[in-house]
Motif scaffolding. Structure first.
Motif, PDB file in Angstrom:
ATOM      1  N   ALA A  87       0.826  -1.213   0.000  1.00  0.00           N
ATOM      2  CA  ALA A  87       0.000   0.000   0.000  1.00  0.00           C
ATOM      3  C   ALA A  87       0.855   1.255   0.000  1.00  0.00           C
ATOM      4  CB  ALA A  87      -0.929  -0.015   1.214  1.00  0.00           C
ATOM      5  N   SER A  88       1.896   1.283   0.806  1.00  0.00           N
ATOM      6  CA  SER A  88       2.752   2.473   0.876  1.00  0.00           C
ATOM      7  C   SER A  88       3.518   2.678  -0.431  1.00  0.00           C
ATOM      8  CB  SER A  88       3.737   2.346   2.046  1.00  0.00           C
ATOM      9  OG  SER A  88       4.564   1.203   1.889  1.00  0.00           O
ATOM     10  N   TYR A  89       3.921   1.587  -1.091  1.00  0.00           N
ATOM     11  CA  TYR A  89       4.618   1.720  -2.375  1.00  0.00           C
ATOM     12  C   TYR A  89       3.660   2.239  -3.446  1.00  0.00           C
ATOM     13  CZ  TYR A  89       7.346   0.544  -6.508  1.00  0.00           C
ATOM     14  OH  TYR A  89       8.034   0.613  -7.703  1.00  0.00           O
ATOM     15  N   ALA A  90       2.437   1.728  -3.437  1.00  0.00           N
ATOM     16  CA  ALA A  90       1.460   2.178  -4.432  1.00  0.00           C
ATOM     17  C   ALA A  90       1.087   3.640  -4.226  1.00  0.00           C
ATOM     18  CB  ALA A  90       0.203   1.307  -4.358  1.00  0.00           C
ATOM     19  N   ARG A  95       1.144   6.115  -7.375  1.00  0.00           N
ATOM     20  CA  ARG A  95       0.126   7.171  -7.394  1.00  0.00           C
ATOM     21  C   ARG A  95      -1.015   6.859  -8.362  1.00  0.00           C
ATOM     22  NH1 ARG A  95       0.085   9.829  -3.173  1.00  0.00           N
ATOM     23  NH2 ARG A  95      -0.940  11.584  -4.229  1.00  0.00           N
ATOM     24  N   PRO A  96      -1.771   5.772  -8.152  1.00  0.00           N
ATOM     25  CA  PRO A  96      -2.884   5.438  -9.056  1.00  0.00           C
ATOM     26  C   PRO A  96      -4.028   6.436  -8.910  1.00  0.00           C
ATOM     27  CG  PRO A  96      -2.918   4.016  -7.148  1.00  0.00           C
ATOM     28  CD  PRO A  96      -1.656   4.816  -7.039  1.00  0.00           C
ATOM     29  N   TRP A  97      -5.004   6.301  -9.809  1.00  0.00           N
ATOM     30  CA  TRP A  97      -6.164   7.186  -9.746  1.00  0.00           C
ATOM     31  C   TRP A  97      -6.900   6.983  -8.424  1.00  0.00           C
ATOM     32  CZ3 TRP A  97     -11.400   6.598  -9.072  1.00  0.00           C
ATOM     33  CH2 TRP A  97     -12.189   7.719  -9.369  1.00  0.00           C
ATOM     34  N   VAL A 157       8.255   6.751   1.657  1.00  0.00           N
ATOM     35  CA  VAL A 157       8.462   6.383   0.255  1.00  0.00           C
ATOM     36  C   VAL A 157       8.447   7.624  -0.630  1.00  0.00           C
ATOM     37  CG1 VAL A 157       7.455   5.141  -1.688  1.00  0.00           C
ATOM     38  CG2 VAL A 157       7.580   4.046   0.547  1.00  0.00           C
ATOM     39  N   LYS A 158       7.563   8.565  -0.336  1.00  0.00           N
ATOM     40  CA  LYS A 158       7.512   9.802  -1.121  1.00  0.00           C
ATOM     41  C   LYS A 158       8.802  10.602  -1.029  1.00  0.00           C
ATOM     42  CE  LYS A 158       2.509  10.608  -0.851  1.00  0.00           C
ATOM     43  NZ  LYS A 158       1.444  11.500  -0.324  1.00  0.00           N
ATOM     44  N   ARG A 177      10.334  -5.548  -9.434  1.00  0.00           N
ATOM     45  CA  ARG A 177      11.774  -5.515  -9.203  1.00  0.00           C
ATOM     46  C   ARG A 177      12.186  -4.206  -8.520  1.00  0.00           C
ATOM     47  NH1 ARG A 177      16.532  -6.200 -13.796  1.00  0.00           N
ATOM     48  NH2 ARG A 177      18.295  -6.208 -12.343  1.00  0.00           N
ATOM     49  N   ASN A 178      11.560  -3.129  -8.912  1.00  0.00           N
ATOM     50  CA  ASN A 178      11.854  -1.843  -8.280  1.00  0.00           C
ATOM     51  C   ASN A 178      11.509  -1.886  -6.797  1.00  0.00           C
ATOM     52  OD1 ASN A 178      12.026   0.864  -7.499  1.00  0.00           O
ATOM     53  ND2 ASN A 178      11.358   1.607  -9.487  1.00  0.00           N
ATOM     54  N   LEU A 179      10.376  -2.507  -6.480  1.00  0.00           N
ATOM     55  CA  LEU A 179       9.956  -2.603  -5.085  1.00  0.00           C
ATOM     56  C   LEU A 179      10.886  -3.487  -4.273  1.00  0.00           C
ATOM     57  CD1 LEU A 179       7.971  -2.286  -2.714  1.00  0.00           C
ATOM     58  CD2 LEU A 179       6.598  -4.121  -3.722  1.00  0.00           C
ATOM     59  N   THR A 180      11.187  -4.679  -4.801  1.00  0.00           N
ATOM     60  CA  THR A 180      11.948  -5.662  -4.026  1.00  0.00           C
ATOM     61  C   THR A 180      13.445  -5.382  -3.986  1.00  0.00           C
ATOM     62  OG1 THR A 180      12.082  -7.078  -5.998  1.00  0.00           O
ATOM     63  CG2 THR A 180      10.269  -7.480  -4.455  1.00  0.00           C
ATOM     64  N   ARG A 181      13.992  -4.824  -5.058  1.00  0.00           N
ATOM     65  CA  ARG A 181      15.441  -4.642  -5.143  1.00  0.00           C
ATOM     66  C   ARG A 181      15.910  -3.237  -4.723  1.00  0.00           C
ATOM     67  NH1 ARG A 181      17.963  -8.446  -8.418  1.00  0.00           N
ATOM     68  NH2 ARG A 181      16.861 -10.449  -8.178  1.00  0.00           N
TER      69      ARG A 181
END
Length: 272
Positions: A87-90, A95-97, A157-158, A177-181
């Protein structure tokens, strides 16, 4: 800052450290004393009886309560951490609608107390046929620790440099990959902080467990200690041994994660 100010600040910090540490030391010393020694010499120690811990496990069923707390806490934390990280990464990166609305919803969750949702939770879980089960503990525990943690981690995260995302994109890294690595390793300091607070909240929770759990094999440590205290209210050595067993996991987790509180990891990643 002059020398006098430094000395005064050190004195204040030492004083605060003593206030925090002394009760823990007192409980531990009491846990290895005979009951007679506790009553006659409460602030000293003339006997050493580690058998109090054995008695706590053998007669007081502390081991059974401990295992139940471990299962409940581990399952709760695993679910919480997965939801919080995603949730924090999203909200912080993708930044979805509708993400601003979702952030407001998470923020509104900070103002909901456990007492406000006790009756709705109890009624809902009973209608699902889950009343009195371990699931009835885990589900409310999961939801109670998500709002604050997601709010904190989203802001963290921001604050991460966008250069990291641009570099990862150039290397062909996707979202997973961006999230995990990249993002997840940088989240370790705040993740450790959230983990400690959520662990402590679930591990020591008493109010909801008292309402929901009746079966002896499902009782967590706080509930077990309540029975333990009523049974051994005159044997302070065994009672404090049970308290030490309850406190130990929180201290161990804090010591294990304390190194993650050191700042500068984000700056180091950008410079590197």
């Amino acid at each position: 800052m002059n020398k006098a100010t430094k000395i005064l600040s050190q004195v204040v910090l030492i004083f605060l450290a003593v206030i925090v540490i002394y009760p823990l030391v007192f409980v531990f010393l009491t846990s290895v004393k005979s009951n007679y020694d506790v009553l006659v010499n409460p602030f000293g120690i003339r006997t050493f009886e580690p058998d109090n811990f054995v008695e706590a496990f053998r007669i007081g069923k502390i081991g059974q309560y401990f295992l139940s707390s471990v299962i409940t806490t581990v399952v709760t934390l695993v679910i919480q951490m997965v939801v919080i990280v995603m949730a924090s990464y999203a909200l912080g990166k993708l930044r979805p609608w509708g993400s601003p609305i979702l952030e407001v919803v998470y923020l509104a969750g900070l103002f909901i107390t456990q007492e406000m949702i006790t009756i709705p939770n109890f009624t809902l879980l009973k209608s699902w046929g889950l009343s009195g089960t371990r699931t009835a503990l885990i589900l409310p525990y999961v939801t109670s620790g998500i709002a604050m943690a997601t709010f904190i981690m989203t802001n963290f995260v921001k604050s991460l440099p966008k250069e990291l995302d641009e570099a990862a994109l150039m290397d062909g890294a996707g979202v997973v990959r961006n999230l995990t690595r990249i993002t997840l390793p940088l989240m370790k300091p705040v993740l450790a902080t959230v983990l400690i607070f959520n662990f402590q909240g679930v591990w020591s929770e008493f109010y909801w467990a008292l309402i929901e759990i009746k079966k002896e094999n499902l009782k967590t440590l706080p509930l077990g200690l309540m029975n333990f205290q009523s049974q051994y209210n005159s044997d302070y050595g065994i009672l404090c041994a049970g308290l030490c067993i309850t406190i130990a996991p929180v201290l161990i987790l804090y010591l294990a994660c304390s190194s993650q509180f050191i700042g500068g990891m984000t700056a180091g990643a950008v410079k590197g």
